[in-house]
Design an enzyme around this catalytic site. Structure first.
Site, PDB file in Angstrom:
ATOM      1  N   GLY A  33      24.965  42.033  33.803  1.00  0.00           N
ATOM      2  CA  GLY A  33      25.574  41.057  32.997  1.00  0.00           C
ATOM      3  C   GLY A  33      26.262  39.862  33.704  1.00  0.00           C
ATOM      4  O   GLY A  33      25.924  38.775  33.539  1.00  0.00           O
ATOM      5  N   HIS A  34      26.804  40.319  34.846  1.00  0.00           N
ATOM      6  CA  HIS A  34      27.638  39.460  35.798  1.00  0.00           C
ATOM      7  C   HIS A  34      26.447  38.674  36.471  1.00  0.00           C
ATOM      8  O   HIS A  34      26.639  37.428  36.721  1.00  0.00           O
ATOM      9  CB  HIS A  34      28.802  40.250  36.552  1.00  0.00           C
ATOM     10  CG  HIS A  34      29.634  40.776  36.167  1.00  0.00           C
ATOM     11  ND1 HIS A  34      29.844  42.196  36.218  1.00  0.00           N
ATOM     12  CD2 HIS A  34      30.730  40.429  35.385  1.00  0.00           C
ATOM     13  CE1 HIS A  34      30.837  42.670  35.741  1.00  0.00           C
ATOM     14  NE2 HIS A  34      31.813  41.616  35.198  1.00  0.00           N
ATOM     15  N   LYS A 148      29.579  38.258  25.646  1.00  0.00           N
ATOM     16  CA  LYS A 148      30.139  39.460  25.459  1.00  0.00           C
ATOM     17  C   LYS A 148      31.496  39.426  24.897  1.00  0.00           C
ATOM     18  O   LYS A 148      32.104  40.413  24.203  1.00  0.00           O
ATOM     19  CB  LYS A 148      29.687  40.481  26.616  1.00  0.00           C
ATOM     20  CG  LYS A 148      30.696  41.567  26.909  1.00  0.00           C
ATOM     21  CD  LYS A 148      30.072  42.892  26.016  1.00  0.00           C
ATOM     22  CE  LYS A 148      30.875  44.023  26.690  1.00  0.00           C
ATOM     23  NZ  LYS A 148      32.239  43.844  27.034  1.00  0.00           N
ATOM     24  N   GLN A 152      37.470  35.722  23.746  1.00  0.00           N
ATOM     25  CA  GLN A 152      37.968  35.081  25.118  1.00  0.00           C
ATOM     26  C   GLN A 152      37.142  33.929  25.540  1.00  0.00           C
ATOM     27  O   GLN A 152      37.867  32.994  25.881  1.00  0.00           O
ATOM     28  CB  GLN A 152      37.665  36.467  26.366  1.00  0.00           C
ATOM     29  CG  GLN A 152      37.867  35.526  27.549  1.00  0.00           C
ATOM     30  CD  GLN A 152      37.544  36.713  28.789  1.00  0.00           C
ATOM     31  OE1 GLN A 152      38.324  37.735  28.921  1.00  0.00           O
ATOM     32  NE2 GLN A 152      36.482  36.709  29.336  1.00  0.00           N
ATOM     33  N   SER A 184      28.969  46.750  30.666  1.00  0.00           N
ATOM     34  CA  SER A 184      30.262  46.371  30.834  1.00  0.00           C
ATOM     35  C   SER A 184      30.706  47.318  31.841  1.00  0.00           C
ATOM     36  O   SER A 184      30.410  48.309  32.091  1.00  0.00           O
ATOM     37  CB  SER A 184      31.034  46.882  29.585  1.00  0.00           C
ATOM     38  OG  SER A 184      32.443  47.045  30.105  1.00  0.00           O
TER      39      SER A 184
END
Ligand code: AMP
Length: 281
Positions: A33-34, A148, A152, A184
């Site tokens: 994901g990063h 995700k 935030q 995650s």
């Protein structure tokens, strides 16, 4: 350009020079994901900076700050593969030079006390404060964050706009495992059994999306049914508008869920369009 590790503002400034900067803040323990976030950010600036900093102030006492996975060497490799030019990995003293108690903080406002903020009352103050500090140190033109963590992302957009930070905030779609589980760093806390059950969290969102044309109540019923069948009681499962306010029938909406599955608290969300049936009718 080979990858540079910067620990201080001076090292950052030397590595970046006058180039335009795309920035991806992370807490490390990098997963695919990063990496997608980094690849998304790569063409958005002449220099791509990733930060790796496990921010103490966004963890409440008793949360997993000490145990949070730290995998710096592997993170560097992933950064290099994704085309990162500079990894900013500051010491705690660089980020909090006068300690924690005297730090000026960013108040997240009303949006910071609902959903995740209700469960973690000091969390978003810590997140916004560290992101504001990182923006001050890195001076990015563009910063990329994952959908995700939708609340935030929404709060950081609001902060950048309202505090006139002059950083363009770009959201990047959630990257998922083959069974739909949102990636995650905390998924490593799932036991084998919980890992199987965890797939129900994203399955619930898909069921909600499929029920979208039937209206808001049908969305929530369908999503709850999937969680119930997996024995998962959500902390919240809510339908909002894209800014986290009340959803409007016939408009784009957001379905957000948080649920503890074994040790970790899993977060997920997705966009959907709800039919013209009013919520609660
Ligand atoms: P973290 O290291 O968990 O603080 O996350 C750093 C950034 O990566 C944040 O903008 C997250 O929203 C984003 N991120 C984390 N997991 C995912 C994912 N599965 N897909 C897309 N972005 C993600």
């Amino acid at each position: 350009m080979s990858i540079t590790i910067a620990r201080t503002r001076a090292e950052l400034a030397a590595a970046v020079g006058d180039a335009t900067v795309a920035f991806v803040p992370t807490m490390g323990a990098l997963h695919d994901g990063h990496v997608q976030l980094l690849k998304h950010a790569r063409p958005l600036g002449e220099v791509l900076v990733a930060s790796i900093f496990v921010n103490p102030t966004q963890f409440a006492p008793g949360e997993d700050f000490e145990d949070y996975p730290r995998t710096f060497d592997a993170d560097l490799e992933r950064c290099a593969e994704a085309g990162v030019d500079v990894v900013f990995a500051p010491a705690v003293e660089t980020m909090y030079p006068s300690g924690f108690d005297t730090t000026i903080t960013v108040d997240p406002g009303p949006l910071g006390s609902i959903l995740e903020g209700a469960a973690r009352p000091t969390h978003f103050r810590g997140v916004l404060t560290v992101v504001a500090k990182l923006f001050g140190l890195v001076r990015p033109d563009v910063a990329v964050f994952g959908e995700k963590d939708y609340q935030q992302l929404t709060l950081i957009r609001q902060m950048s706009r309202e505090l006139a930070l002059d950083v363009e905030i770009v959201g990047c779609p959630t990257v998922r495992e083959a069974d739909g589980l949102a990636m995650s760093s905390r998924n490593i806390y799932l036991t084998a059994d919980d890992r199987v059950r965890a797939a129900a969290v994203s399955a619930a969102l898909r069921a909600g999306v499929a029920a979208g044309p039937e209206g808001a109540d049908a969305v929530l019923d369908a999503a709850h049914a999937v969680l119930d069948a997996a024995g998962i009681t959500p902390d919240y499962l809510v339908l909002t508008n894209p800014e986290l306010g009340d959803p409007e029938p016939g408009q784009e909406a957001r379905l957000l869920v948080a649920a503890r599955v074994g040790k970790p608290r899993l977060l997920d969300n997705c966009a959907l369009t709800i039919g013209a049936t009013k919520l609660g009718s």
